[in-house]
Scaffold this motif. Structure first.
Motif, PDB file in Angstrom:
ATOM      1  N   GLY A 131       0.794  -1.217   0.000  1.00  0.00           N
ATOM      2  CA  GLY A 131       0.000   0.000   0.000  1.00  0.00           C
ATOM      3  C   GLY A 131       0.826   1.267   0.000  1.00  0.00           C
ATOM      4  O   GLY A 131       2.057   1.245  -0.035  1.00  0.00           O
ATOM      5  N   ALA A 132       0.121   2.390   0.069  1.00  0.00           N
ATOM      6  CA  ALA A 132       0.779   3.702   0.006  1.00  0.00           C
ATOM      7  C   ALA A 132       1.818   3.881   1.106  1.00  0.00           C
ATOM      8  O   ALA A 132       2.843   4.548   0.908  1.00  0.00           O
ATOM      9  N   HIS A 133       1.563   3.303   2.274  1.00  0.00           N
ATOM     10  CA  HIS A 133       2.514   3.370   3.385  1.00  0.00           C
ATOM     11  C   HIS A 133       2.902   1.963   3.831  1.00  0.00           C
ATOM     12  O   HIS A 133       3.213   1.727   4.997  1.00  0.00           O
ATOM     13  N   GLY A 134       2.861   1.032   2.883  1.00  0.00           N
ATOM     14  CA  GLY A 134       3.064  -0.374   3.203  1.00  0.00           C
ATOM     15  C   GLY A 134       4.463  -0.723   3.669  1.00  0.00           C
ATOM     16  O   GLY A 134       5.382   0.091   3.636  1.00  0.00           O
TER      17      GLY A 134
ATOM     18  N   PRO B  52      12.191   6.081   0.863  1.00  0.00           N
ATOM     19  CA  PRO B  52      10.882   5.435   1.053  1.00  0.00           C
ATOM     20  C   PRO B  52       9.866   6.422   1.606  1.00  0.00           C
ATOM     21  O   PRO B  52      10.227   7.349   2.334  1.00  0.00           O
ATOM     22  N   PRO B  53       8.595   6.265   1.273  1.00  0.00           N
ATOM     23  CA  PRO B  53       7.573   7.171   1.815  1.00  0.00           C
ATOM     24  C   PRO B  53       7.486   7.045   3.326  1.00  0.00           C
ATOM     25  O   PRO B  53       7.740   5.976   3.891  1.00  0.00           O
ATOM     26  N   ALA B  54       7.134   8.135   3.990  1.00  0.00           N
ATOM     27  CA  ALA B  54       7.013   8.114   5.440  1.00  0.00           C
ATOM     28  C   ALA B  54       5.867   7.198   5.851  1.00  0.00           C
ATOM     29  O   ALA B  54       4.848   7.103   5.172  1.00  0.00           O
ATOM     30  N   SER B  55       6.039   6.508   6.975  1.00  0.00           N
ATOM     31  CA  SER B  55       4.977   5.637   7.470  1.00  0.00           C
ATOM     32  C   SER B  55       3.828   6.488   8.003  1.00  0.00           C
ATOM     33  O   SER B  55       4.024   7.640   8.410  1.00  0.00           O
ATOM     34  N   ALA B  56       2.628   5.934   7.988  1.00  0.00           N
ATOM     35  CA  ALA B  56       1.460   6.669   8.455  1.00  0.00           C
ATOM     36  C   ALA B  56       0.356   5.696   8.832  1.00  0.00           C
ATOM     37  O   ALA B  56       0.314   4.563   8.349  1.00  0.00           O
ATOM     38  N   SER B  57      -0.522   6.139   9.695  1.00  0.00           N
ATOM     39  CA  SER B  57      -1.711   5.359  10.029  1.00  0.00           C
ATOM     40  C   SER B  57      -2.734   5.566   8.918  1.00  0.00           C
ATOM     41  O   SER B  57      -2.889   6.671   8.405  1.00  0.00           O
TER      42      SER B  57
ATOM     43  N   THR C 273       7.219  -0.580  11.212  1.00  0.00           N
ATOM     44  CA  THR C 273       6.592  -1.619  10.400  1.00  0.00           C
ATOM     45  C   THR C 273       5.078  -1.506  10.490  1.00  0.00           C
ATOM     46  O   THR C 273       4.512  -1.455  11.583  1.00  0.00           O
ATOM     47  N   LEU C 274       4.401  -1.491   9.350  1.00  0.00           N
ATOM     48  CA  LEU C 274       2.949  -1.378   9.335  1.00  0.00           C
ATOM     49  C   LEU C 274       2.315  -2.691   9.797  1.00  0.00           C
ATOM     50  O   LEU C 274       2.825  -3.771   9.492  1.00  0.00           O
ATOM     51  N   TRP C 275       1.199  -2.580  10.533  1.00  0.00           N
ATOM     52  CA  TRP C 275       0.487  -3.770  10.987  1.00  0.00           C
ATOM     53  C   TRP C 275      -0.997  -3.448  11.098  1.00  0.00           C
ATOM     54  O   TRP C 275      -1.387  -2.275  11.097  1.00  0.00           O
ATOM     55  N   PHE C 276      -1.813  -4.470  11.137  1.00  0.00           N
ATOM     56  CA  PHE C 276      -3.247  -4.252  11.291  1.00  0.00           C
ATOM     57  C   PHE C 276      -3.527  -3.660  12.667  1.00  0.00           C
ATOM     58  O   PHE C 276      -3.029  -4.161  13.680  1.00  0.00           O
TER      59      PHE C 276
END
Length: 448
Positions: free
Chosen positions: A290-293, A353-358, A400-403
């Motif tokens: 995804g966009a912030h994956g 890399p794109p910045a992480s986000a909620s 790290t992105l997570w649910f």
């Protein structure tokens, strides 16, 4: 004769296919078949596999060559990188994609058999190593990597996920050879073993950890980004093929760049396309792509990734899976530089890399909404109960992105902080007086 670029049909996309016949072969009618090996469910290779195939960009680029040939693309789907390497070194596959550790085995095997291969571009990467995760059963009492001592752990030996497991165990003071009972299994078999209770943990690459967590069958025990070592997937080509048909290889790399741009510009649509082709839930695909994956997609061969590849050699040597690998000779970005042009390649090489986000993906919506903090996301979810398709939050330490509903939440004063694993959440609590682990339901209540 009017030239056509024809995508060969596969009987069943989700099943690995065995290679047949020679590759880059010319038929009596002047048709040239280009054989591409890919892994549909290893979704960080989609810009060189699943998504690229569905978009038809490679066929379009071949059709634009105007070199007197008719091109046919034979797409062959595999579960892992090992069989791709076997068929490449047998001259049956021209272009393949796989993870960093399999790439090294590809290089070593190609040299050993006198069929050298070259790493020509990158697909998806994570500069901290977040593409690999160790998970346990959802009801497991294991809470940290140290708890794995003496336990049964499934992984795919020679994969990047196995490399993560080995390094993580070493940092935890556990001998990766004697401290655990390691089972060498295909990802699907390992996932089944975890669900059946015949192994205590599973160390795997995308998209297996996220899929099992999404299904409620597993929870994260160790986030690969804790290693802070880059991991990536890349495109490899037979050297003989690259020299014989450089324009074809460059056409593939141009098409890969187009697919990359498509994914970055339309992440939701791309995730749905990959989901449709693979049978994976789109919500899981979006977690990674995804966009912030977790993954960043770009074909440029970044120096940090090459450096990480060199560090990976020692892990494979220690496991006696390979000897020395000349990474500098293996890496060859000439073709992708030519395909993209000097200016575009330089721009991609320097891109961060794109910045992480909620992020929230509403039900029935083709767009997602980003938030400045996990707490803002939770407040939105509390107001829109039942209207959320998926929600994602970045780990407070590794990013790290997570649910959101699978994360471990910590309340610290007015902050609500998500973590991929309980161990990292507890480490934060131990270092911050007054902080406490709270349930997801409690986090939602506090946010609202």
């Amino acid at each position: 004769m009017k030239r056509k670029a024809i995508a060969a049909s596969a009987a069943v996309l989700l099943l690995p296919l065995s290679a047949c016949g020679g590759s880059a072969r010319a038929g009596d009618d002047n048709t040239v078949t280009i054989t591409v090996g890919y892994q549909s469910k290893t979704i960080n290779t989609v810009t060189a596999g699943t998504l690229l195939r569905s978009l038809g960009y490679f066929e379009q680029q071949l059709d634009a060559l105007h070199d007197g040939h008719t091109y046919k693309v034979d797409w062959q789907d595999y579960a892992t990188g090992a069989p791709i390497t076997a068929d490449m070194t047998a001259g049956k596959i021209d272009i393949g994609s796989m993870g960093d550790f399999p790439l090294l085995l590809n290089a070593a095997r190609g040299k050993q058999l006198g069929q050298p291969t070259r790493l020509v571009s990158v697909t998806g990467y994570n500069l901290r190593g977040g593409l690999n995760t160790v998970v346990t059963a959802a009801d497991s009492k294991l809470t940290s990597l140290a708890d794995l001592k003496g336990k049964k752990v499934s992984t795919s030996i020679g994969s990047a996920a196995d490399g993560t497991l080995v390094r993580a165990l070493q940092r935890a003071g556990i001998d990766p050879d004697k401290g655990i009972s390691k089972l060498n299994q295909q990802p699907a078999m390992g996932a089944s073993a975890l669900s059946a209770g015949s192994v205590d943990a599973l160390s795997q690459f995308v998209a297996w950890p996220g899929l099992l967590a999404y299904q409620g069958k597993a929870k994260a025990l160790y986030d690969g980004a804790q290693l802070n070592l880059p991991t990536f997937h890349g495109v490899v080509a037979r050297e003989a093929f690259a020299k014989q048909r450089p324009a074809v290889l460059e056409a593939f790399l141009k098409a890969q760049a187009e697919a990359t741009d498509y994914l970055n510009a339309r992440p939701v649509t791309a995730a749905e396309k990959v989901a449709e082709a693979t049978g994976l839930p789109a919500e899981v695909v979006y977690l990674y792509n995804g966009a912030h994956g977790i993954a960043t997609f770009d074909p440029a061969v970044k120096p940090a990734l090459v450096s990480a590849l060199k560090q990976d050699v020692s892990v494979l040597k220690a496991a006696k899976l390979t000897g020395d690998v000349d990474v500098d000779s293996f890496v060859d970005d000439r073709y992708v530089r030519t395909a993209l042009g000097t200016a575009d390649y330089a721009k991609r090489l320097d891109a961060a890399p794109p910045a992480s986000a909620s992020e929230v993906w509403p039900k029935g919506g083709g767009k997602t909404t980003s938030f400045g903090s996990p707490k803002e996301l939770l407040a939105y979810m509390a107001r829109h109960d039942g209207d959320i398709r998926a929600a994602y939050v970045p780990d407070a330490t590794t990013r790290t992105l997570w649910f959101a509903d699978k994360a471990v939440w910590v309340a610290d004063g007015g902050q609500l902080l998500p973590f991929v694993t309980r161990a990292t959440a507890q480490a934060y609590v131990d270092a911050h007086g007054g902080a406490q682990v709270v349930s997801y339901a409690d986090a939602l209540r506090r946010a609202s």
